[in-house]
Write an enzyme that holds these catalytic residues in place. Structure first.
Site, PDB file in Angstrom:
ATOM      1  N   VAL A  11       6.781   0.056 -12.136  1.00 20.78           N
ATOM      2  CA  VAL A  11       6.573   1.326 -12.844  1.00 20.78           C
ATOM      3  C   VAL A  11       7.158   1.259 -14.256  1.00 20.78           C
ATOM      4  CG1 VAL A  11       7.198   3.785 -12.879  1.00 20.78           C
ATOM      5  CG2 VAL A  11       6.462   2.712 -10.742  1.00 20.78           C
ATOM      6  N   LYS A  35      15.817 -11.490 -16.057  1.00 22.28           N
ATOM      7  CA  LYS A  35      14.509 -10.848 -16.206  1.00 22.28           C
ATOM      8  C   LYS A  35      14.266 -10.453 -17.665  1.00 22.28           C
ATOM      9  CE  LYS A  35      12.559  -7.710 -13.093  1.00 22.28           C
ATOM     10  NZ  LYS A  35      12.468  -6.361 -12.496  1.00 22.28           N
ATOM     11  N   THR A  85      14.160   2.960  -5.697  1.00 18.79           N
ATOM     12  CA  THR A  85      14.830   3.813  -4.710  1.00 18.79           C
ATOM     13  C   THR A  85      14.464   3.267  -3.323  1.00 18.79           C
ATOM     14  OG1 THR A  85      12.939   5.328  -4.834  1.00 18.79           O
ATOM     15  CG2 THR A  85      14.880   5.909  -6.112  1.00 18.79           C
ATOM     16  N   PHE A 265      -9.511   6.689   0.184  1.00 21.43           N
ATOM     17  CA  PHE A 265      -8.474   6.505   1.202  1.00 21.43           C
ATOM     18  C   PHE A 265      -8.966   6.763   2.617  1.00 21.43           C
ATOM     19  CE2 PHE A 265      -4.487   5.333  -0.821  1.00 21.43           C
ATOM     20  CZ  PHE A 265      -4.955   5.274  -2.111  1.00 21.43           C
ATOM     21  N   LEU A 266     -10.222   6.420   2.828  1.00 22.55           N
ATOM     22  CA  LEU A 266     -10.764   6.486   4.186  1.00 22.55           C
ATOM     23  C   LEU A 266     -11.182   5.084   4.635  1.00 22.55           C
ATOM     24  CD1 LEU A 266     -12.911   9.762   4.361  1.00 22.55           C
ATOM     25  CD2 LEU A 266     -10.652   9.337   5.316  1.00 22.55           C
ATOM     26  N   GLY A 269      -8.163  -0.188   8.642  1.00 26.77           N
ATOM     27  CA  GLY A 269      -7.808  -1.608   8.635  1.00 26.77           C
ATOM     28  C   GLY A 269      -6.473  -1.869   9.269  1.00 26.77           C
ATOM     29  N   GLY A 273       0.631  -0.728   3.371  1.00 21.89           N
ATOM     30  CA  GLY A 273       1.868  -1.464   3.114  1.00 21.89           C
ATOM     31  C   GLY A 273       2.328  -1.181   1.702  1.00 21.89           C
ATOM     32  N   CYS A 276       5.615   1.608  -1.575  1.00 21.83           N
ATOM     33  CA  CYS A 276       5.612   3.066  -1.746  1.00 21.83           C
ATOM     34  C   CYS A 276       5.351   3.818  -0.453  1.00 21.83           C
ATOM     35  CB  CYS A 276       4.593   3.444  -2.810  1.00 21.83           C
ATOM     36  SG  CYS A 276       4.963   2.662  -4.372  1.00 21.83           S
TER      37      CYS A 276
HETATM   38  C1  UGA Z   1       0.558   4.351  -4.114  1.00 26.68           C
HETATM   39  C2  UGA Z   1      -0.194   5.583  -4.635  1.00 26.68           C
HETATM   40  O1  UGA Z   1      -1.602   5.426  -4.446  1.00 26.68           O
HETATM   41  C3  UGA Z   1       0.095   5.817  -6.128  1.00 26.68           C
HETATM   42  O2  UGA Z   1      -0.524   7.015  -6.561  1.00 26.68           O
HETATM   43  C4  UGA Z   1       1.617   5.930  -6.307  1.00 26.68           C
HETATM   44  O3  UGA Z   1       1.964   6.082  -7.671  1.00 26.68           O
HETATM   45  C5  UGA Z   1       2.284   4.672  -5.773  1.00 26.68           C
HETATM   46  O4  UGA Z   1       1.937   4.503  -4.374  1.00 26.68           O
HETATM   47  C6  UGA Z   1       3.774   4.850  -5.920  1.00 26.68           C
HETATM   48  O5  UGA Z   1       4.332   5.743  -5.282  1.00 26.68           O
HETATM   49  O6  UGA Z   1       4.384   4.165  -6.753  1.00 26.68           O
HETATM   50  P1  UGA Z   1       0.142   1.695  -4.288  1.00 26.68           P
HETATM   51  O7  UGA Z   1       1.235   1.598  -3.263  1.00 26.68           O
HETATM   52  O8  UGA Z   1       0.218   0.841  -5.494  1.00 26.68           O
HETATM   53  O9  UGA Z   1       0.033   3.213  -4.829  1.00 26.68           O
HETATM   54  O10 UGA Z   1      -1.241   1.342  -3.576  1.00 26.68           O
HETATM   55  P2  UGA Z   1      -2.425   2.140  -2.871  1.00 26.68           P
HETATM   56  O11 UGA Z   1      -3.685   1.770  -3.533  1.00 26.68           O
HETATM   57  O12 UGA Z   1      -2.139   3.560  -2.731  1.00 26.68           O
HETATM   58  O13 UGA Z   1      -2.425   1.467  -1.419  1.00 26.68           O
HETATM   59  C7  UGA Z   1      -1.313   1.588  -0.534  1.00 26.68           C
HETATM   60  C8  UGA Z   1      -1.628   0.914   0.785  1.00 26.68           C
HETATM   61  O14 UGA Z   1      -2.596   1.656   1.504  1.00 26.68           O
HETATM   62  C9  UGA Z   1      -2.205  -0.492   0.658  1.00 26.68           C
HETATM   63  O15 UGA Z   1      -1.623  -1.324   1.647  1.00 26.68           O
HETATM   64  C10 UGA Z   1      -3.683  -0.319   0.939  1.00 26.68           C
HETATM   65  O16 UGA Z   1      -4.280  -1.452   1.467  1.00 26.68           O
HETATM   66  C11 UGA Z   1      -3.643   0.807   1.959  1.00 26.68           C
HETATM   67  N1  UGA Z   1      -4.905   1.583   2.007  1.00 26.68           N
HETATM   68  C12 UGA Z   1      -5.303   2.302   0.936  1.00 26.68           C
HETATM   69  C13 UGA Z   1      -5.654   1.586   3.180  1.00 26.68           C
HETATM   70  O17 UGA Z   1      -5.296   0.940   4.187  1.00 26.68           O
HETATM   71  N2  UGA Z   1      -6.809   2.320   3.217  1.00 26.68           N
HETATM   72  C14 UGA Z   1      -7.223   3.062   2.160  1.00 26.68           C
HETATM   73  O18 UGA Z   1      -8.290   3.724   2.283  1.00 26.68           O
HETATM   74  C15 UGA Z   1      -6.468   3.047   0.988  1.00 26.68           C
END
Ligand code: UGA
Length: 459
Positions: A11, A35, A85, A265-266, A269, A273, A276
């Site tokens: 971030v 770093k 955090t 987000f539907l 799988g 992970g 976050c």
């Molecule tokens: C997530 C949020 O989407 C961001 O908005 C937020 O800023 C971020 O956390 C954070 O708190 O810093 P991120 O963890 O980078 O972002 O990735 P995502 O794209 O949200 O995916 C998270 C996990 O969910 C991945 O493992 C992904 O494979 C899984 N996922 C996502 C699914 O299994 N199915 C979905 O339909 C979407």
């Protein structure tokens, strides 16, 4: 504006680079000297598309530099706290880095400055931060405090910075919100020069949401938890589809067309992970608990997610019977595509299970192998997807990298021991794969056996 960004992680570094790109003078700080030196030499501590170019351009122009926190905060007009955090054993967020940074700011900032909390923190942290700043403040320091939660996704963080849906500000004084508006103006008005595309694809002005700090902090945790809930929901629907002979991709498509639900987000799988969702869901459960609310719904979201890995391994077991002595190709290690991040990656949990049962794992990921090798040193890491598939009894797709969709299926067919693909992300072009005589098993009934299944799988 003169800005200090504390924390050079996913971030912090992205935020610092992008603030510099829109014209601010930015110092990005970290307490890790190694770093900082790496960054000064132009080496990125992680992979994020387009970030290296933006960092390089802005360090060359002098708008972005790297320093220790004590020096970075002196003279800054706005200071963004972007430190980690991580989760404690009981699920609480560990706020020790945030508290430490607050003390350094109080003792080293000068004149007037706006301190902005960007790290994902429990509700009421801004109030605590304000108290800390007052308690430790050096003479003459005047601070305001605001919350500005981050919604960047790894892998598309640069795009998300320039094209956010909304910018959320929690501020108890109007002046603080106005100062943040000034900082974000090129994004709010969409007047920046796009650093990624020659013609920017979308130019929709984001929403500008100003609340109190408590509400702003809750927006972040509630948003991540809601998205995690959507994923666990569709994963349960996927299990049901398998049980009754339906196809979850079609169900999700039909559901997603309702704008009240939305198609994002539907994707079912092997579960969510990354650094976050898993930690934020647990932290939100704890926040609710401490406030006297039993967020049982979210506990179930976490439980469903934890069960995904075992369910997937069970599917592989069902196909391969005994895993001991089998060669398994793993395509994808990162927790999602376009990143090298393997923190809480389901792929690593799956590999550990396969190893425990005596399978030989040959893995490939376009970006995440260096980081994965630090976690799991004793599997074979391969230079490409084909090498990983050599002699394999099954190919498992665990991260939906684009390049896996474009594999030469004939070539792959010649390499594997058995034409079996278990796609934990429903990522591959199912019909094409099956047309090349592979037995394809997806998630939630998205599976198909080729016409010549008997002869081909007997190879
Ligand atoms: C997530 C949020 O989407 C961001 O908005 C937020 O800023 C971020 O956390 C954070 O708190 O810093 P991120 O963890 O980078 O972002 O990735 P995502 O794209 O949200 O995916 C998270 C996990 O969910 C991945 O493992 C992904 O494979 C899984 N996922 C996502 C699914 O299994 N199915 C979905 O339909 C979407």
């Amino acid at each position: 504006m003169k800005i200090a960004v504390i924390g050079a992680g996913y971030v912090g570094l992205t935020t610092a680079a992008c603030f510099a790109e829109i014209g601010h003078t930015v110092v990005c700080a970290d307490n890790d000297e190694a770093k900082l030196n790496q960054l000064r030499q132009g080496e990125m501590p992680f992979y994020e598309p387009h970030l290296e170019d933006i960092v390089s351009r802005n360090t060359t122009s002098g708008r972005l530099r790297f320093d220790v926190t004590e020096r970075a905060v002196a003279g800054a007009e706005a200071i963004f706290i972007c430190v980690g955090t991580p989760p404690l054993d009981n699920g609480d967020a560990d706020l020790s880095s945030v508290a430490n940074v607050a003390r350094i700011i109080a003792q080293n900032a000068t004149g007037y400055c706006l301190v902005v909390e960007k790290s994902t923190v429990p509700v009421q942290t801004a109030q605590q931060l304000k108290r800390q700043l007052q308690l430790y403040a050096a003479k003459g320091l005047q601070c305001d405090l605001a919350s500005n939660p981050e919604f960047l996704r790894e892998g598309s963080a640069i795009h998300d910075f320039f094209h956010p849906d909304r910018i959320v500000i929690g501020a108890d004084r109007e002046e603080a919100a106005l100062q943040l508006r000034e900082i974000y103006l090129p994004i709010l008005e969409q007047t920046f020069e796009c650093p990624v595309h020659s013609v920017c694809p979308t130019r929709t002005k984001p929403g500008w949401v100003v609340t109190d700090t408590n509400s702003s902090e809750l927006i972040k945790h509630a948003s991540n938890s809601f998205l995690a809930m959507k994923i666990s929901f569709i994963n349960m629907v996927a299990d049901l589809c398998e049980a009754v002979g339906a196809d979850v991709t079609k169900v999700a498509h039909g559901m997603g067309m309702d704008p009240r639900i939305g198609s994002a987000f539907l994707n079912p799988g092997i579960g969510f992970g990354g650094f976050c969702f898993p930690k934020d869901v647990q932290a939100f459960i704890r926040i609710a608990e401490k406030s006297g609310c039993d967020f049982a719904l979210l506990k179930e979201v976490g439980k469903i997610n934890q069960g995904r890995v075992e369910r997937f391994v069970e599917q592989v077991r069902k196909e391969l019977w005994v895993l001991r002595g089998k060669t398994i190709a793993v395509w994808g290690l990162a927790f999602k595509p376009n990143t090298d991040d393997v923190r809480f990656a389901p792929a690593l949990s799956i590999i550990r299970r396969l190893q425990a049962e005596g399978a030989r794992v040959q893995a490939y990921d376009p970006q995440a192998m260096v980081k994965a090798e630090k976690e799991i040193p004793d599997i074979a890491y391969c230079p490409d997807a084909y090498k990983a598939a050599q002699g394999a009894d099954a190919v498992l797709v665990l991260t939906e990298w684009e390049e896996f969709r474009n594999v030469d299926w004939d070539r792959l067919g010649m390499l594997v021991e058995r034409r079996l693909i278990v796609d934990g992300r429903n990522a591959l072009p199912r019909e094409e794969v099956v047309a090349h005589d592979f037995h394809y098993i997806g998630v939630g009934g998205a599976s198909e056996t080729p016409q010549m299944a008997v002869s081909s799988t007997a190879r």
